[in-house]
Scaffold this motif. Sequence first.
Motif, mmCIF file in Angstrom:
data_model
loop_
_atom_site.group_PDB
_atom_site.id
_atom_site.type_symbol
_atom_site.label_atom_id
_atom_site.label_comp_id
_atom_site.label_asym_id
_atom_site.label_seq_id
_atom_site.Cartn_x
_atom_site.Cartn_y
_atom_site.Cartn_z
ATOM 1 N N GLU A 112 45.155 49.438 38.264
ATOM 2 C CA GLU A 112 44.687 48.069 38.138
ATOM 3 C C GLU A 112 45.891 47.154 38.085
ATOM 4 O O GLU A 112 46.856 47.416 37.381
ATOM 5 N N GLY A 113 45.833 46.088 38.859
ATOM 6 C CA GLY A 113 46.908 45.110 38.877
ATOM 7 C C GLY A 113 46.508 43.847 38.141
ATOM 8 O O GLY A 113 45.484 43.817 37.441
ATOM 9 N N ASP A 114 47.281 42.817 38.312
ATOM 10 C CA ASP A 114 46.994 41.532 37.683
ATOM 11 C C ASP A 114 45.888 40.795 38.430
ATOM 12 O O ASP A 114 45.693 40.977 39.624
ATOM 13 N N ARG B 8 46.503 47.724 42.642
ATOM 14 C CA ARG B 8 47.848 48.039 43.141
ATOM 15 C C ARG B 8 47.810 49.463 43.675
ATOM 16 O O ARG B 8 47.470 50.398 42.962
ATOM 17 N N VAL B 9 48.145 49.601 44.942
ATOM 18 C CA VAL B 9 48.131 50.899 45.601
ATOM 19 C C VAL B 9 49.549 51.227 46.057
ATOM 20 O O VAL B 9 50.180 50.439 46.749
ATOM 21 N N ARG B 10 50.011 52.382 45.624
ATOM 22 C CA ARG B 10 51.314 52.890 46.068
ATOM 23 C C ARG B 10 51.039 54.081 46.969
ATOM 24 O O ARG B 10 50.161 54.890 46.680
ATOM 25 N N HIS C 83 58.099 54.325 51.449
ATOM 26 C CA HIS C 83 57.100 54.065 50.415
ATOM 27 C C HIS C 83 56.573 52.647 50.615
ATOM 28 O O HIS C 83 57.285 51.798 51.133
ATOM 29 N N ALA C 84 55.367 52.403 50.164
ATOM 30 C CA ALA C 84 54.816 51.047 50.222
ATOM 31 C C ALA C 84 53.974 50.789 48.988
ATOM 32 O O ALA C 84 53.378 51.709 48.426
ATOM 33 N N THR C 85 53.960 49.538 48.593
ATOM 34 C CA THR C 85 53.092 49.076 47.510
ATOM 35 C C THR C 85 52.249 47.930 48.052
ATOM 36 O O THR C 85 52.785 46.997 48.653
ATOM 37 N N TYR C 86 50.951 48.039 47.866
ATOM 38 C CA TYR C 86 50.014 47.018 48.312
ATOM 39 C C TYR C 86 49.272 46.462 47.112
ATOM 40 O O TYR C 86 48.900 47.209 46.216
ATOM 41 N N ASP C 87 49.030 45.167 47.121
ATOM 42 C CA ASP C 87 48.092 44.553 46.197
ATOM 43 C C ASP C 87 46.861 44.202 47.018
ATOM 44 O O ASP C 87 46.961 43.510 48.038
ATOM 45 N N LEU C 88 45.706 44.714 46.605
ATOM 46 C CA LEU C 88 44.454 44.495 47.310
ATOM 47 C C LEU C 88 43.522 43.655 46.463
ATOM 48 O O LEU C 88 43.384 43.894 45.264
#
Length: 163
Positions: free
Chosen positions: A100-102, A107-109, A128-133
């Motif tokens: 869970e993000g803000d 938040r997906v890594r 590597h990648a980090t996405y906020d969905l």
Amino acid sequence: MNAQLQYQIEQFFYRKSELCDAQDWDAYLQLFAVDSEFHLPQWDSEHVYTRDPKREMSLIYYANRSGLEDRVFRLRTGKAASTIPMPRTLHMVSNLRIAEGDNGLLRVRLNWHTLFYRLATSEEFYGHATYDLKPQGDSWLIQRKHVLLLNDTINSVLDFYHL
């Protein structure tokens, strides 16, 4: 996170990969929120990458989706000579971790690997990648994409469709 959410997020990223590989740019762009950020920092040293795209160097930085839209326009109109011919790509994602993000975001890594073929040469990028969905109906929109390119000695063209 529950197994159903894990499955849905994995399917979302598999679909994103398929759209990019098929060069279905309209559908691909629709996965990104209008105000989404896309950041590919450059490495300052062997293990330290730049953090602030407004004050430090980046390999790619778009403050919103219009940067991606501009790249797609250049691809379609032939105004990006570096993409003629376009490569054939195969995107793979693995090790998806969800938190869970803000502000209600997820938040997906994940790890990613892109193989591509262009001008009789096969190459690859990975990292590597980090996405906020953010939730959008029964799916999501990409609010932020932050990519770390681990093999950053670049012998060929590097563009958004490689990542």
